[in-house]
Design an enzyme around this catalytic site. Structure first.
Site, PDB file in Angstrom:
ATOM      1  N   HIS A 231       0.872  -1.289  -0.028  1.00 41.85           N
ATOM      2  CA  HIS A 231      -0.007   0.031   0.069  1.00 41.85           C
ATOM      3  C   HIS A 231       0.901   1.091  -0.019  1.00 41.85           C
ATOM      4  O   HIS A 231       0.257   2.288  -0.528  1.00 41.85           O
ATOM      5  CB  HIS A 231      -1.112  -0.095   1.325  1.00 41.85           C
ATOM      6  CG  HIS A 231      -1.916  -1.029   1.030  1.00 41.85           C
ATOM      7  ND1 HIS A 231      -2.209  -2.368   1.744  1.00 41.85           N
ATOM      8  CD2 HIS A 231      -3.003  -1.218   0.154  1.00 41.85           C
ATOM      9  CE1 HIS A 231      -2.926  -2.881   1.335  1.00 41.85           C
ATOM     10  NE2 HIS A 231      -3.718  -2.381   0.208  1.00 41.85           N
ATOM     11  N   ASN A 503      -3.546  -7.146  -6.763  1.00 40.20           N
ATOM     12  CA  ASN A 503      -2.558  -7.007  -5.573  1.00 40.20           C
ATOM     13  C   ASN A 503      -2.543  -8.073  -4.493  1.00 40.20           C
ATOM     14  O   ASN A 503      -1.841  -8.958  -4.163  1.00 40.20           O
ATOM     15  CB  ASN A 503      -2.438  -5.650  -4.960  1.00 40.20           C
ATOM     16  CG  ASN A 503      -2.316  -4.721  -6.057  1.00 40.20           C
ATOM     17  OD1 ASN A 503      -2.024  -4.930  -7.261  1.00 40.20           O
ATOM     18  ND2 ASN A 503      -2.834  -3.129  -5.792  1.00 40.20           N
ATOM     19  N   ASP A 504      -3.831  -8.297  -3.938  1.00 38.56           N
ATOM     20  CA  ASP A 504      -4.038  -9.044  -2.744  1.00 38.56           C
ATOM     21  C   ASP A 504      -4.415 -10.312  -3.195  1.00 38.56           C
ATOM     22  O   ASP A 504      -3.868 -11.445  -2.724  1.00 38.56           O
ATOM     23  CB  ASP A 504      -5.481  -8.638  -2.152  1.00 38.56           C
ATOM     24  CG  ASP A 504      -5.103  -7.597  -0.957  1.00 38.56           C
ATOM     25  OD1 ASP A 504      -3.847  -7.670  -0.368  1.00 38.56           O
ATOM     26  OD2 ASP A 504      -5.604  -6.450  -0.943  1.00 38.56           O
ATOM     27  N   CYS A 551      -8.230  -3.965 -11.190  1.00 36.87           N
ATOM     28  CA  CYS A 551      -8.023  -2.714 -10.487  1.00 36.87           C
ATOM     29  C   CYS A 551      -6.717  -2.714  -9.740  1.00 36.87           C
ATOM     30  O   CYS A 551      -6.461  -1.852  -9.292  1.00 36.87           O
ATOM     31  CB  CYS A 551      -9.246  -1.992 -10.021  1.00 36.87           C
ATOM     32  SG  CYS A 551      -9.586  -3.182  -8.570  1.00 36.87           S
TER      33      CYS A 551
HETATM   34  C1  PEP Z   1      -5.765  -5.051  -4.971  1.00 40.45           C
HETATM   35  O1  PEP Z   1      -5.707  -5.815  -3.979  1.00 40.45           O
HETATM   36  O2  PEP Z   1      -5.376  -5.373  -6.124  1.00 40.45           O
HETATM   37  C2  PEP Z   1      -6.421  -3.821  -4.796  1.00 40.45           C
HETATM   38  C3  PEP Z   1      -6.834  -3.032  -5.637  1.00 40.45           C
HETATM   39  O3  PEP Z   1      -6.820  -3.254  -3.519  1.00 40.45           O
HETATM   40  P1  PEP Z   1      -5.522  -2.746  -2.446  1.00 40.45           P
HETATM   41  O4  PEP Z   1      -4.485  -2.408  -3.363  1.00 40.45           O
HETATM   42  O5  PEP Z   1      -6.163  -1.437  -2.149  1.00 40.45           O
HETATM   43  O6  PEP Z   1      -5.434  -3.386  -1.503  1.00 40.45           O
HETATM   44 MG    MG Z   2      -6.596  -5.218  -2.016  1.00 43.37          MG
END
Ligand code: PEP
Ligand code: MG
Length: 623
Positions: A231, A503-504, A551
Site C-alpha cells: 500500500h 495485488n491481494d 484494478c
Molecule cells: C488489490 O488488492 O489489488 C487492490 C486493488 O486493492 P488494494 O491495493 O487497495 O488492497
Molecule cells: Mg486489495
C-alpha cells in the site's frame, strides 16, 4: 471530463538542474543501492532523512499497581525493536562489502543496547521505582546516559575522540527514539519541515505517511523497506514523484548534506553521485519529460484495438490531489476510489456530512464520468489511528493482520461505520454516476449482508427526505482473495459487478506479503495460479454478462495488457500515469492475437516461461 487547469510541473522537471545548487558530495564517495522501482522518473536532490521522526513525549506517571503492565509494554517494544533491527541487519547482505562494513556495526550497537544493557536496566528502574510511564522512562534514561557520555569530553581531547563520544551519545538517543516509536505505535509523521526539492529517505514509510507527502515540494522518495505492490507503493504512485522502495542500507548510509539520485524507473538510488552519474541523471530527467509529452498526445485518442474493440481505461484514486492528473491522463472515470485516505492522518472518524462532501466533490470533478467508490478497506498494513482511537478497531494489531478483520469483515462487525459510509456515498451519487465496491469479500453471505445494509440505509435516507438516485447505484465486489475468485460463479449471482484486485489476489494466492522487500522475488502476478484465478473469475462474470474489470497494479502494467485482453478483460483501472502507456499498447494490438497469446500462456506451468511469452508478444520492451 473537461481539460483541467494545468497542474504544477512535477518536481523532477523543476529539478532539472538542482545539483548545481547542491555541489556533488565531493567528500563522500558515490554509493549505489538497488531497490524496487515504484514510481517512474528520475529525481536529483539533497537528502531529507526521515528515518527517525521525533515523537514528543510528555512526562507521565503511572500507578504502582500498573508497573507490571508498563514493564510488559516496554518488553514488547524491545522485542519489536529487536525484530526490526535484525531484519535490517539481514537485508544488509545484499550491499557491497564496504557498505556492509560501515552500516552493520551501527545496527549491532543498537541491538546490543536493547539487550541486557544499562539502558534497559535503567528504564526498568524508572518504571518500577519512579513510577514513570515506559516512554517517559526511556526518554529520561536515554538522555541521562547520553549526557553522561558527553560529559566525558575533556579540554585536551582530540577532535576524533570528541566526535566518537558525540556519536555514541547520538546512538543512545536514537535507540531511545526507536523504543518510543514502538511504544507509541508511531503517530503520524509531519513532513512540514521537508525542504522544497529534497528527496525523502527513510527506513520505512507507512501508507498514511506517504499520503502526507506533497508532490509540489518533494523531488523523490527512497526507503529501505516496502514491496512493489504494497500500500505504501500504491500511495507513492498516487503522489507521483519518482520513488524506490526496498533499497537496503540506504537510510543508514545517508549523512546530512548528502545528495541523492533516485531512479524510480530502474529502481536504483545513488548517494553522492559523481559528475558522470549526475550528467546521466540529468539526461534521464529530460528524456522522461519528453516521454510525458509524447504520452500527453494520446489523451484524446480512443482506447481501441486494431480490430476495433473498445477498451475501458479508468483511473484509481488514492488521494484527491490526483484529480488533475486523472483528467489529463484521458482516463474514463475512476474505476477504484480507495476511500482509506479519508480516514487517515486525522484524530476522529469522518462523519456522514464530511464524507458526503468529499465523495460529492470527487464525483462532481469527474463531470459525468463514472466513479467506483470502494468502502473502507481497513486492515493489513493500512493502519488508521482514528479508528483505534475511537475503539472501532483494536489498538494492538492482530498477530496476522493480513488474515484478520480486513475490509468487509470489519464493516459488517461495525455497522455504524459501514452505514455512515454507505449513506454518504448514496447522497453523493446524485452528483453523477457512482458504483459501490466492497473490499476483501470471501463468501456470498458477506455480499448478502452488505446488500441488506445498503438497502436499509437507502430506505432510511429516503424516509429522512434525502435526495437519492432513483435506482440504487450498482453494488460490486473486489475479487482479491482466492476464496472469492474460486466462488466467482456463486458471487456473480449476488454482486452487480466484479473488480479484480490482483495485488491481494497475488499475495493471498502465493502466501507472500505484497509489501515486503525481501519477498519481492516471490510476489509474482504472472504465477500460473494467479492467472488461473483471474481467468476463472473473468469467465464467471462474462457468462453472466456482468461487468468485470481489473484494478490491481497489474492493470497498469502495459507489459501485461495483451495477456489480460486475451483473457477476455475489457476494462482496467490503474494509476493515472499508466493510462497513456496502457492505451498505447491497446491501440497497437489485435484481440485475436491477444487471445492466442492467452491460450498459450494458460498452458504454461512456469512463471518464467510466461514472462518470456508475454515479453516476446510485442517484439520489443513495453512500458
Ligand atoms: C488489490 O488488492 O489489488 C487492490 C486493488 O486493492 P488494494 O491495493 O487497495 O488492497
Ligand atoms: Mg486489495
Amino acid at each position: 471530463m473537461s481539460q483541467p487547469p494545468t497542474p504544477p510541473p512535477p518536481q523532477h522537471k523543476r529539478l532539472a538542474r538542482p545539483a548545481d545548487a547542491v555541489a556533488p558530495g565531493a567528500a563522500r564517495p558515490e554509493r549505489s543501492f538497488t531497490g524496487i522501482p515504484i514510481a517512474p522518473g528520475v529525481a536529483i536532490g539533497p537528502v531529507f532523512s526521515a528515518s527517525e521522526p521525533k515523537v514528543e513525549v510528555t512526562r507521565h506517571k503511572i500507578q504502582a499497581a500498573d508497573t507490571p503492565a508498563e514493564g510488559a509494554r516496554f518488553d514488547a517494544a524491545i522485542t519489536q525493536s529487536r525484530k526490526q533491527l535484525l531484519k535490517l541487519r539481514a537485508r544488509l547482505a545484499i550491499l557491497p562489502e564496504e557498505s556492509q562494513q560501515e552500516i552493520a556495526p551501527l545496527i549491532d550497537a543498537y541491538i546490543r543496547m536493547i539487550g541486557p544493557s544499562r539502558l534497559v536496566r535503567g528504564v526498568r528502574r524508572r518504571i518500577d521505582e519512579t513510577l514513570l510511564a515506559a516512554e517517559s522512562a526511556v526518554v529520561e534514561e536515554a538522555e541521562a546516559i547520553a549526557g553522561a557520555i558527553q560529559a566525558q569530553v575533556e579540554p585536551g581531547m582530540s577532535a576524533e575522540d570528541r566526535a566518537g563520544l558525540t556519536r555514541r551519545a547520538d546512538e543512545v538517543r536514537e535507540i531511545g527514539r526507536r523504543l518510543v516509536r514502538n511504544l507509541t505505535h508511531a503517530p503520524f509523521r509531519n513532513f512540514a519541515a521537508l525542504p522544497a526539492g529534497a528527496v525523502l529517505v527513510s527506513e520505512s514509510l507507512r501508507p498514511a505517511d506517504a499520503a502526507l507527502l506533497d508532490p509540489a515540494r518533494l523531488a523523490g522518495v527512497a526507503a529501505e523497506e516496502g514491496g512493489a505492490d504494497g500500500h505504501t507503493g500504491v500511495m507513492l504512485r498516487a503522489v507521483g514523484v519518482p520513488a524506490v522502495l526496498g533499497a537496503a542500507g540506504l537510510a543508514h548510509a545517508v549523512r546530512p548534506g548528502d545528495v541523492v539520485v533516485v531512479d524510480g524507473t530502474a529502481g536504483t538510488v545513488v548517494l553522492n553521485p559523481s559528475v558522470i552519474t549526475l550528467t546521466a541523471a540529468r539526461r534521464a530527467v529530460t528524456a522522461f519529460a519528453r516521454e510525458r509529452q509524447r504520452y500527453a498526445m494520446l489523451r484524446r485518442l480512443p482506447a481501441e484495438t486494431q480490430d476495433g474493440a473498445e477498451i475501458e481505461l479508468a483511473a484509481n484514486l488514492e488521494l484527491p490531489l490526483e484529480l488533475p492528473q486523472i483528467a489529463q491522463s484521458g482516463a474514463h472515470g475512476i474505476g477504484l476510489l480507495r476511500s482509506e485516505f479519508l480516514f487517515m492522518n486525522r484524530e476522529t472518524v469522518p462523519d456522514e456530512a464530511s464524507q458526503t462532501e468529499s465523495y460529492r466533490s470527487i464525483v462532481e470533478a469527474m463531470e459525468g464520468d463514472p466513479v467506483t467508490i470502494r468502502t473502507l478497506d481497513w486492515g493489513g498494513e493500512k493502519e488508521i489511528e482514528a479508528l483505534s482511537a475511537a475503539g472501532i478497531v483494536p489498538e494492538v494489531a492482530d498477530a496476522n493482520p493480513a488474515l484478520g478483520l480486513r475490509g468487509i469483515r470489519l464493516l459488517l462487525r461495525r455497522p455504524e461505520l459501514f452505514e455512515t459510509q454507505l449513506a454518504a456515498i448514496l447522497r453523493a451519487a446524485v452528483a453523477g454516476p457512482v458504483r459501490v465496491l466492497l473490499p476483501m469479500v470471501t463468501n456470498v453471505a458477506e455480499v448478502r449482508a452488505a446488500r441488506e445494509t445498503y438497502e436499509r440505509v437507502a430506505r432510511r435516507l429516503r424516509r429522512r427526505g434525502e435526495r437519492l438516485p432513483e435506482k440504487l447505484p450498482p453494488l460490486g465486489i473486489m475479487i482479491e482473495t482466492p476464496g472469492a475468485a474460486l466462488s466467482a460463479d456463486a458471487l456473480a449471482l449476488e454482486a452487480d459487478f466484479f473488480a479484480i484486485g490482483t495485488n491481494d489476489l497475488t499475495a493471498y494466492t502465493l502466501a507472500v506479503d505484497r509489501g515486503e522487500a525481501d519477498l519481492a522475488g516471490l510476489y509474482d502476478p504472472m504465477h500460473p495460479a494467479v492467472l488461473r484465478l483471474v481467468q476463472f473469475a473473468t469467465e464467471a462474470a462474462l457468462r453472466m454478462r456482468m461487468p468485470v474489470s481489473v484494478c490491481g497494479e497489474m492493470a497498469g502494467n502495459p507489459r501485461l495488457t495483451p495477456l489480460l485482453l486475451g483473457l477476455g478483460l475489457r476494462s482496467f483501472s490503474m494509476n493515472a500515469a499508466s493510462v497513456p502507456r496502457v492505451k498505447q499498447v491497446v491501440r497497437a494490438v489485435d484481440i485475436d492475437a491477444c487471445t492466442r497469446l492467452a491460450r498459450r500462456v494458460m498452458e504454461q506451468s512456469d512463471a518464467v516461461a510466461i514472462a518470456e511469452m508475454v515479453d516476446g508478444f510485442m517484439g520489443r520492451p513495453v512500458g
